[in-house]
Design an enzyme around this catalytic site. Structure first.
Site, PDB file in Angstrom:
ATOM      1  N   GLY A  15       0.781  -1.235   0.000  1.00  0.00           N
ATOM      2  CA  GLY A  15       0.000   0.000   0.000  1.00  0.00           C
ATOM      3  C   GLY A  15       0.811   1.283   0.000  1.00  0.00           C
ATOM      4  O   GLY A  15       0.335   2.313   0.484  1.00  0.00           O
ATOM      5  N   SER A  16       2.026   1.231  -0.568  1.00  0.00           N
ATOM      6  CA  SER A  16       2.802   2.487  -0.584  1.00  0.00           C
ATOM      7  C   SER A  16       2.173   3.507  -1.535  1.00  0.00           C
ATOM      8  O   SER A  16       2.226   4.718  -1.266  1.00  0.00           O
ATOM      9  CB  SER A  16       4.267   2.231  -0.940  1.00  0.00           C
ATOM     10  OG  SER A  16       4.403   1.810  -2.275  1.00  0.00           O
ATOM     11  N   ASN A  17       1.551   3.041  -2.596  1.00  0.00           N
ATOM     12  CA  ASN A  17       0.845   3.988  -3.478  1.00  0.00           C
ATOM     13  C   ASN A  17      -0.389   4.550  -2.770  1.00  0.00           C
ATOM     14  O   ASN A  17      -0.677   5.743  -2.872  1.00  0.00           O
ATOM     15  CB  ASN A  17       0.451   3.320  -4.802  1.00  0.00           C
ATOM     16  CG  ASN A  17       1.628   3.267  -5.759  1.00  0.00           C
ATOM     17  OD1 ASN A  17       1.988   4.261  -6.373  1.00  0.00           O
ATOM     18  ND2 ASN A  17       2.258   2.106  -5.853  1.00  0.00           N
ATOM     19  N   LYS A  94      -6.166  -8.518  -8.067  1.00  0.00           N
ATOM     20  CA  LYS A  94      -7.307  -9.323  -8.516  1.00  0.00           C
ATOM     21  C   LYS A  94      -8.001  -8.646  -9.688  1.00  0.00           C
ATOM     22  O   LYS A  94      -7.911  -7.417  -9.845  1.00  0.00           O
ATOM     23  CB  LYS A  94      -8.317  -9.448  -7.361  1.00  0.00           C
ATOM     24  CG  LYS A  94      -7.792 -10.221  -6.189  1.00  0.00           C
ATOM     25  CD  LYS A  94      -7.865 -11.692  -6.470  1.00  0.00           C
ATOM     26  CE  LYS A  94      -7.208 -12.482  -5.353  1.00  0.00           C
ATOM     27  NZ  LYS A  94      -7.051 -13.886  -5.688  1.00  0.00           N
ATOM     28  N   ASN A 110      -5.588   2.212 -13.044  1.00  0.00           N
ATOM     29  CA  ASN A 110      -4.581   1.330 -12.441  1.00  0.00           C
ATOM     30  C   ASN A 110      -3.194   1.863 -12.779  1.00  0.00           C
ATOM     31  O   ASN A 110      -3.006   2.520 -13.805  1.00  0.00           O
ATOM     32  CB  ASN A 110      -4.738  -0.080 -13.024  1.00  0.00           C
ATOM     33  CG  ASN A 110      -3.720  -1.068 -12.474  1.00  0.00           C
ATOM     34  OD1 ASN A 110      -3.420  -1.056 -11.275  1.00  0.00           O
ATOM     35  ND2 ASN A 110      -3.170  -1.918 -13.329  1.00  0.00           N
ATOM     36  N   HIS A 112       0.809   0.495 -13.320  1.00  0.00           N
ATOM     37  CA  HIS A 112       1.557  -0.737 -13.551  1.00  0.00           C
ATOM     38  C   HIS A 112       3.027  -0.380 -13.823  1.00  0.00           C
ATOM     39  O   HIS A 112       3.307   0.526 -14.605  1.00  0.00           O
ATOM     40  CB  HIS A 112       0.963  -1.485 -14.746  1.00  0.00           C
ATOM     41  CG  HIS A 112       1.655  -2.781 -15.010  1.00  0.00           C
ATOM     42  ND1 HIS A 112       1.379  -3.917 -14.281  1.00  0.00           N
ATOM     43  CD2 HIS A 112       2.630  -3.110 -15.878  1.00  0.00           C
ATOM     44  CE1 HIS A 112       2.166  -4.899 -14.713  1.00  0.00           C
ATOM     45  NE2 HIS A 112       2.929  -4.437 -15.675  1.00  0.00           N
ATOM     46  N   ASP A 153      -4.120  -5.552 -16.518  1.00  0.00           N
ATOM     47  CA  ASP A 153      -3.230  -4.557 -17.131  1.00  0.00           C
ATOM     48  C   ASP A 153      -3.649  -4.184 -18.560  1.00  0.00           C
ATOM     49  O   ASP A 153      -2.800  -3.865 -19.391  1.00  0.00           O
ATOM     50  CB  ASP A 153      -1.772  -5.051 -17.132  1.00  0.00           C
ATOM     51  CG  ASP A 153      -1.310  -5.443 -15.745  1.00  0.00           C
ATOM     52  OD1 ASP A 153      -1.637  -4.701 -14.803  1.00  0.00           O
ATOM     53  OD2 ASP A 153      -0.646  -6.473 -15.605  1.00  0.00           O
ATOM     54  N   GLU A 182       6.893   6.202  -9.146  1.00  0.00           N
ATOM     55  CA  GLU A 182       5.469   5.830  -9.226  1.00  0.00           C
ATOM     56  C   GLU A 182       4.572   6.701  -8.352  1.00  0.00           C
ATOM     57  O   GLU A 182       3.531   7.182  -8.792  1.00  0.00           O
ATOM     58  CB  GLU A 182       5.329   4.389  -8.707  1.00  0.00           C
ATOM     59  CG  GLU A 182       4.820   3.431  -9.698  1.00  0.00           C
ATOM     60  CD  GLU A 182       4.563   2.060  -9.095  1.00  0.00           C
ATOM     61  OE1 GLU A 182       4.196   1.214  -9.875  1.00  0.00           O
ATOM     62  OE2 GLU A 182       4.719   1.816  -7.867  1.00  0.00           O
TER      63      GLU A 182
END
Ligand code: GAR
Length: 203
Positions: A15-17, A94, A110, A112, A153, A182
């Protein structure tokens, strides 16, 4: 400018983002609030991070709902209940189901850690991506932010950043390099969506 934006964040592990987004909302770098966090992993750091901020957090997985379509319904229900209007996947491992994808059409994004469409798809996340990139002797890697569709993705690219790979880079160093970029890149892009600079409906 989108008004009164409520973010729903889905995250599986560290969960760093998610943390970068929470901090950016506090600082006003993202003009929105995180109204709910959902994880498929009851022990995730992601849920601990939302707890710490008193943000509602939910564990939805094969354990809580063995049926994928019921999981899908439950995720949609939670997002709706918390008035979410932009869904952010932040290391969510998921697939999303048809109800969520339909209800939040072009409102799910998202991040990636590669230059998609290269090095994406099932099993391609985190260090696995960097391992393949190094193995293939790539000179560049990068980060992609995209609209979420059914497959892993996949979906229209919103923004990409190219990052050069040095001769001495290994999986670890690349991971560090990419994740520090990121966080800033995701925050900036989310705010550009909220401010109207990026219009997801045009993609
Ligand atoms: C991030 O590097 C993100 O780009 C990646 O998982 C990591 C999650 O880190 N996502 C994917 O690979 C999606 N296919 P975090 O939990 O510390 O935010």
């Amino acid at each position: 400018m989108m008004q009164n934006i409520k973010l729903g964040i889905l995250a599986s592990h560290y969960g760093s983002n998610l943390q970068a987004i929470l901090d950016a909302c506090d600082l006003g770098e993202i003009q929105a609030e995180v109204s709910v966090v959902i994880s498929n992993n009851s022990n995730s750091m992601a849920l601990k991070r939302s707890n710490k901020k008193n943000i509602p957090g939910f564990h939805i997985s094969n354990h809580t709902h063995p049926n994928f379509l019921l999981q899908d319904k439950e995720i949609k229900k939670i997002l709706k209940k918390h008035k979410v209007n932009l869904v952010i996947l932040a290391g969510y491992m998921k697939k999303l189901g048809p109800e969520v994808l339909k209800y939040f059409h072009k409102k799910i994004i998202n991040i990636h850690p590669s230059l998609l469409p290269k090095y994406g798809g099932k099993g391609m996340y985190g260090a696995n991506v960097h391992r393949e990139v190094i193995k293939s002797n790539e000179k560049f890697t990068g980060i992609s932010i995209h609209i979420v569709e059914e497959e892993y993705d996949s979906g229209p690219i919103i923004a990409q950043i190219k990052i050069s790979i040095d001769k001495n880079d290994n999986v670890d160093s690349l991971n560090k390099k990419v994740s520090s970029i990121e966080h800033k890149f995701y925050v900036k892009t989310i705010q550009e969506i909220i401010s109207g600079k990026i219009n997801l409906n045009n993609l």
